[in-house]
Every structure is written in structure tokens, then in C-alpha cells.
Scaffold this motif. Structure first.
Motif, short mmCIF file in Angstrom:
data_model
loop_
_atom_site.label_atom_id
_atom_site.label_comp_id
_atom_site.label_asym_id
_atom_site.label_seq_id
_atom_site.Cartn_x
_atom_site.Cartn_y
_atom_site.Cartn_z
N TRP A 38 -16.61 37.54 75.94
CA TRP A 38 -17.14 38.74 77.36
C TRP A 38 -17.76 37.43 78.14
CZ3 TRP A 38 -15.20 42.62 78.91
CH2 TRP A 38 -14.94 43.96 77.78
N VAL A 39 -17.70 37.82 79.43
CA VAL A 39 -18.93 36.65 79.91
C VAL A 39 -20.32 37.44 80.62
CG1 VAL A 39 -19.13 35.33 82.34
CG2 VAL A 39 -17.25 34.93 79.84
N GLU A 40 -19.15 38.37 81.47
CA GLU A 40 -20.23 39.42 81.92
C GLU A 40 -18.97 40.42 81.69
OE1 GLU A 40 -20.57 39.36 86.85
OE2 GLU A 40 -20.15 38.29 85.82
N PHE A 41 -20.27 41.83 81.80
CA PHE A 41 -19.90 43.23 81.98
C PHE A 41 -20.58 44.52 83.02
CE2 PHE A 41 -19.47 47.39 78.94
CZ PHE A 41 -18.06 47.36 79.29
N THR A 42 -20.11 45.07 83.51
CA THR A 42 -21.27 46.19 83.81
C THR A 42 -19.89 47.36 84.74
OG1 THR A 42 -20.73 45.18 86.24
CG2 THR A 42 -22.57 44.40 85.01
N ILE A 43 -20.28 48.61 85.21
CA ILE A 43 -19.13 49.48 85.39
C ILE A 43 -18.65 48.72 86.61
CG2 ILE A 43 -18.79 51.38 86.78
CD1 ILE A 43 -20.76 52.66 84.52
N GLU A 44 -19.36 48.05 87.87
CA GLU A 44 -18.68 47.82 89.21
C GLU A 44 -18.01 45.80 88.89
OE1 GLU A 44 -21.79 47.70 88.40
OE2 GLU A 44 -21.66 49.50 89.67
N ARG A 45 -17.75 45.73 87.81
CA ARG A 45 -17.59 43.84 87.56
C ARG A 45 -17.45 43.87 86.21
NH1 ARG A 45 -16.63 39.05 89.73
NH2 ARG A 45 -17.59 37.11 88.94
N SER A 46 -16.18 43.50 85.56
CA SER A 46 -16.12 42.75 83.86
C SER A 46 -15.99 41.04 84.17
CB SER A 46 -16.34 43.57 83.43
OG SER A 46 -16.54 44.85 83.02
N VAL A 47 -15.91 40.57 83.30
CA VAL A 47 -15.83 39.30 82.94
C VAL A 47 -15.56 38.38 81.69
CG1 VAL A 47 -16.04 37.36 84.15
CG2 VAL A 47 -16.00 38.34 85.44
N MET A 77 -12.00 48.87 78.59
CA MET A 77 -12.97 48.70 78.54
C MET A 77 -14.61 49.20 79.78
SD MET A 77 -14.05 48.21 74.57
CE MET A 77 -15.20 47.39 75.20
N ALA A 78 -14.31 48.46 80.05
CA ALA A 78 -14.89 49.23 81.70
C ALA A 78 -14.73 50.48 82.04
CB ALA A 78 -14.58 49.14 82.94
N ALA A 79 -13.28 51.06 81.86
CA ALA A 79 -13.55 52.43 81.89
C ALA A 79 -13.95 53.29 81.08
CB ALA A 79 -11.54 52.68 81.92
N ASN A 80 -13.59 53.01 80.12
CA ASN A 80 -14.94 53.41 78.66
C ASN A 80 -16.71 53.78 79.14
OD1 ASN A 80 -13.02 54.95 75.90
ND2 ASN A 80 -12.42 53.26 76.85
N LEU A 81 -16.92 52.28 79.49
CA LEU A 81 -18.33 52.53 79.84
C LEU A 81 -18.08 53.59 81.56
CD1 LEU A 81 -20.64 51.36 79.27
CD2 LEU A 81 -19.99 49.01 82.03
N TYR A 82 -17.79 53.70 81.65
CA TYR A 82 -17.88 53.67 83.25
C TYR A 82 -17.65 55.57 82.57
CZ TYR A 82 -16.72 57.29 86.56
OH TYR A 82 -16.59 58.09 87.95
N ALA A 83 -16.68 55.78 81.80
CA ALA A 83 -16.84 57.39 81.13
C ALA A 83 -17.55 57.55 80.46
CB ALA A 83 -15.44 57.71 80.27
N GLY A 84 -18.37 57.48 79.86
CA GLY A 84 -19.96 57.33 79.51
C GLY A 84 -19.57 58.48 77.90
N PRO A 85 -21.01 58.78 77.85
CA PRO A 85 -21.12 59.45 76.67
C PRO A 85 -20.42 60.41 76.09
CG PRO A 85 -22.95 58.79 77.06
CD PRO A 85 -22.37 58.89 78.30
N GLY A 86 -19.26 59.96 74.72
CA GLY A 86 -18.91 61.79 74.55
C GLY A 86 -16.95 62.36 75.56
N ARG A 87 -17.02 60.72 76.21
CA ARG A 87 -15.79 61.11 76.83
C ARG A 87 -14.73 59.47 76.14
NH1 ARG A 87 -15.75 62.50 82.20
NH2 ARG A 87 -13.37 63.82 81.70
N LEU A 88 -13.70 59.32 76.57
CA LEU A 88 -12.64 58.26 76.09
C LEU A 88 -12.00 58.17 77.33
CD1 LEU A 88 -11.79 56.66 73.79
CD2 LEU A 88 -9.77 58.85 73.24
N ALA A 89 -11.38 57.04 78.07
CA ALA A 89 -10.95 56.26 78.65
C ALA A 89 -9.60 55.86 78.02
CB ALA A 89 -11.14 55.41 79.43
#
Length: 150
Positions: A38-47, A77-89
Motif C-alpha cells: 500500500w502507498v495510499e488508500f481512500t475512497i477517492e484514490r488508492s495506490v 479493497m476500495a469498494a469494501n471501504l466504500y461499502a462501509g460497516p456491515g456490508r461486503l463488496a
């Protein structure tokens, strides 16, 4: 009147919280074996980066499947972060177009969302070599659903 408790709104984590979450969760045995970092990780941009060495075809070029592993790891991983707690991508579709071959060094994947919906996400991952030249473009679609119980 509903018997259900009110749903708390999802507040996206800060960049440092999101990166810490991703590092705790891990990327899975395959991506870890391939040297995913990992270098960077957010909903908007992951590297993330991955070495070419150890992930090549018999002729010494980065294996096309390695581009896909990097792309799927970032997009899921980005989709799962976006999905939020209790949800799965979960991935439902992935494709890749390879336009250049990496022969050495690191490749870097940059993941950005194309669509972030209630039940579906689509991410594009651009994978470049050490000289910043695009080698592969990966697109992944994920279905978002409630986490299974039990």
C-alpha cells in the motif's frame, strides 16, 4: 412506526484511518506473495506497488495476470471501504487491457472510482511502470451486499 433502529449515517474514515484499516485487513495471500504494498488508500484514490521480479512470464515480462491481481486487490479493497460497516463488496466482473510490458522495477496501480452506487461500484485501475508509462488498464465491478450473518 418502524421496529427497526435508525441507521447511523456512514462517515468515511480519514486517509490515515483508511490506510490503517487496509493494512490491518491485509490483501490476501496471493497479493501478499506477489509483493503488493500500500502507498495510499481512500475512497477517492488508492495506490499500491508490486515488483516485477518474481511475477514474470517465462520471457521475463510482468505476467498479465499479475496486473489483474494488482487491479483486483485495489478495486475490491476500495469498494469494501466504500461499502462501509456491515456490508461486503464482491467482484462480479473484471477486465484488463495490456498496452506495454514492464520488465523490471516496480509497477504502480492507481485506482479511482468510475461509479459509486448503493449496490454497485466500478473502479478503473491504471498500472504504470517506473517511468510512468501506462502498462495496463483494469476495470472491476463489485456488488455491494449486506455482510452474511453467522
Amino acid at each position: 412506526m418502524s421496529d427497526q433502529a435508525p441507521v447511523e449515517p456512514f462517515v468515511p474514515p480519514t486517509e490515515s484511518e483508511a490506510l490503517a484499516w487496509a493494512r490491518r485487513r491485509g490483501v490476501g495471500a496471493l497479493a501478499a506473495k506477489m509483493g503488493f504494498e500500500w502507498v495510499e488508500f481512500t475512497i477517492e484514490r488508492s495506490v499500491a506497488t508490486m515488483p516485477v521480479e518474481g511475477n514474470t512470464q517465462p520471457v521475463g515480462l510482468l505476467h498479465g495476470g499479475a496486473y489483474v491481481v494488482l487491479g483486483e486487490s485495489l478495486g475490491s479493497m476500495a469498494a469494501n471501504l466504500y461499502a462501509g460497516p456491515g456490508r461486503l463488496a464482491v467482484g462480479t466482473d473484471i477486465n484488463a487491457t495490456h498496452t506495454r510490458s514492464a520488465k523490471s522495477g516496480l509497477v504502480t496501480g492507481v485506482c479511482t472510482p468510475i461509479h459509486l452506487g448503493r449496490t454497485m461500484t466500478v473502479h478503473e485501475i491504471v498500472v504504470s511502470d517506473d517511468q510512468g508509462r501506462r502498462c495496463s488498464t483494469v476495470r472491476i465491478t463489485n456488488l455491494i451486499k449486506d455482510m452474511p450473518r453467522g
